[in-house]
Write an enzyme that holds these catalytic residues in place. Sequence first.
Site, PDB file in Angstrom:
ATOM      1  N   THR A  17       0.803  -1.219   0.000  1.00  0.00           N
ATOM      2  CA  THR A  17       0.000   0.000   0.000  1.00  0.00           C
ATOM      3  C   THR A  17       0.834   1.265   0.000  1.00  0.00           C
ATOM      4  OG1 THR A  17      -1.790  -1.139   1.160  1.00  0.00           O
ATOM      5  CG2 THR A  17      -1.758   1.259   1.310  1.00  0.00           C
ATOM      6  N   SER A  63       0.054 -10.482  -0.070  1.00  0.00           N
ATOM      7  CA  SER A  63      -0.590 -11.793   0.028  1.00  0.00           C
ATOM      8  C   SER A  63       0.028 -12.813  -0.926  1.00  0.00           C
ATOM      9  CB  SER A  63      -2.089 -11.671  -0.256  1.00  0.00           C
ATOM     10  OG  SER A  63      -2.708 -10.847   0.712  1.00  0.00           O
ATOM     11  N   ASP A  94       0.540  -7.460   5.202  1.00  0.00           N
ATOM     12  CA  ASP A  94      -0.031  -8.763   5.542  1.00  0.00           C
ATOM     13  C   ASP A  94       1.027  -9.822   5.840  1.00  0.00           C
ATOM     14  OD1 ASP A  94      -2.570  -7.791   5.350  1.00  0.00           O
ATOM     15  OD2 ASP A  94      -3.012  -8.696   3.401  1.00  0.00           O
ATOM     16  N   CYS A 283      -0.973 -18.802  21.977  1.00  0.00           N
ATOM     17  CA  CYS A 283      -1.054 -17.528  22.698  1.00  0.00           C
ATOM     18  C   CYS A 283      -0.056 -16.530  22.108  1.00  0.00           C
ATOM     19  CB  CYS A 283      -0.757 -17.726  24.177  1.00  0.00           C
ATOM     20  SG  CYS A 283      -1.880 -18.873  25.004  1.00  0.00           S
TER      21      CYS A 283
END
Length: 347
Positions: A17, A63, A94, A283
């Site tokens: 972006t 991606s 991403d 976690c």
Amino acid sequence: MDTLHYPNILIIYTGGTIGMIENPETGALENFDFEQFRHHVPELKRFNYNIDALAFDPPIDSSDMEPRYWVKMAHIIADHYDAYDGFVLLHGTDTMAYTASALSFMLENLSKPVIITGSQLPIGQLRTDGKENLLTSIEIAAAKDQDGRPMVPEVCIFFESRLLRGNRTMKINAEGFNAFRSYNFPALAHAGIHIKYEEHLIRRPQPGAPFKPHFLLDNNVVIITLFPGIRKDYVDTVLRIKGLKAVILKTFGSGNAPQKEWLVESLKELNEKGVILVNITQCSKGTVEMHRYGTGLQLLQAGVINGYDSTVESMVTKLMFLMGHGHSKAEIIELMNTSIAGEITIG
């Protein structure tokens, strides 16, 4: 004034972006063009740096990132290593943490900054976070200490005022500007009015050892995320993948798994076939301690090794790196129990 003494910085645009520029006539987003980029970021002229840029052609959407593109990045940095004081790599958010992790292993004994950044909004938009991320990344890439050494000779991610070790970082926010976190290791620097470096946390290259880039990766690895009710046929299907060399188990809590005999037997069988089995926790914060409960001990007894407090991004790329270099299973196990680029905390 002799500009040869100014820091030399190379910007590498891979895609994402931050490099998309809005065409004022059509409103469409167009790919990176550095001269147009300079127009949208006039502050670049205020740096007393020599700044060059090159771009992937075509740019790669985050991606679509793959190991072959990490190899390309490593080659670019290696080919330009002697000519520049630091590198700023522009990347989509991403898979940024995967790229940062991979490069941390591929660029052995790195003595110059490789700062990876991007943005949630294109650089040409009024409210973009791209300007601040880019400008501060360039400043960090050029920064030197009082002895003239680079401040941060590591592969790092800079985003929203934090400089994070690349192989400790994960994306945690799909739309906020605070898109990345390093839950198990502190930030290496914070950018406020001043950039405050945590020098005691920053890794330094081994004195006298040369920079050594690596270009071999092996992606015969899978990830199995455990969940309540996980089915035997699902696990069996995944574990029968042809050519499988490594399995990452994303387990509960401190490294626990359901006490199912078929699961333990499948893991034992894979271990005996030479497949590397690694346990990391689902976690975000914390570490694997398989000795803690019987539900973790069963995995240890099946031949599963400890992934400590690794991120999944770091674990995947570390295994690709080690397997790509043809290490034996014993060597890989030893290196998986070693922090080779600051990626895990042991002890």
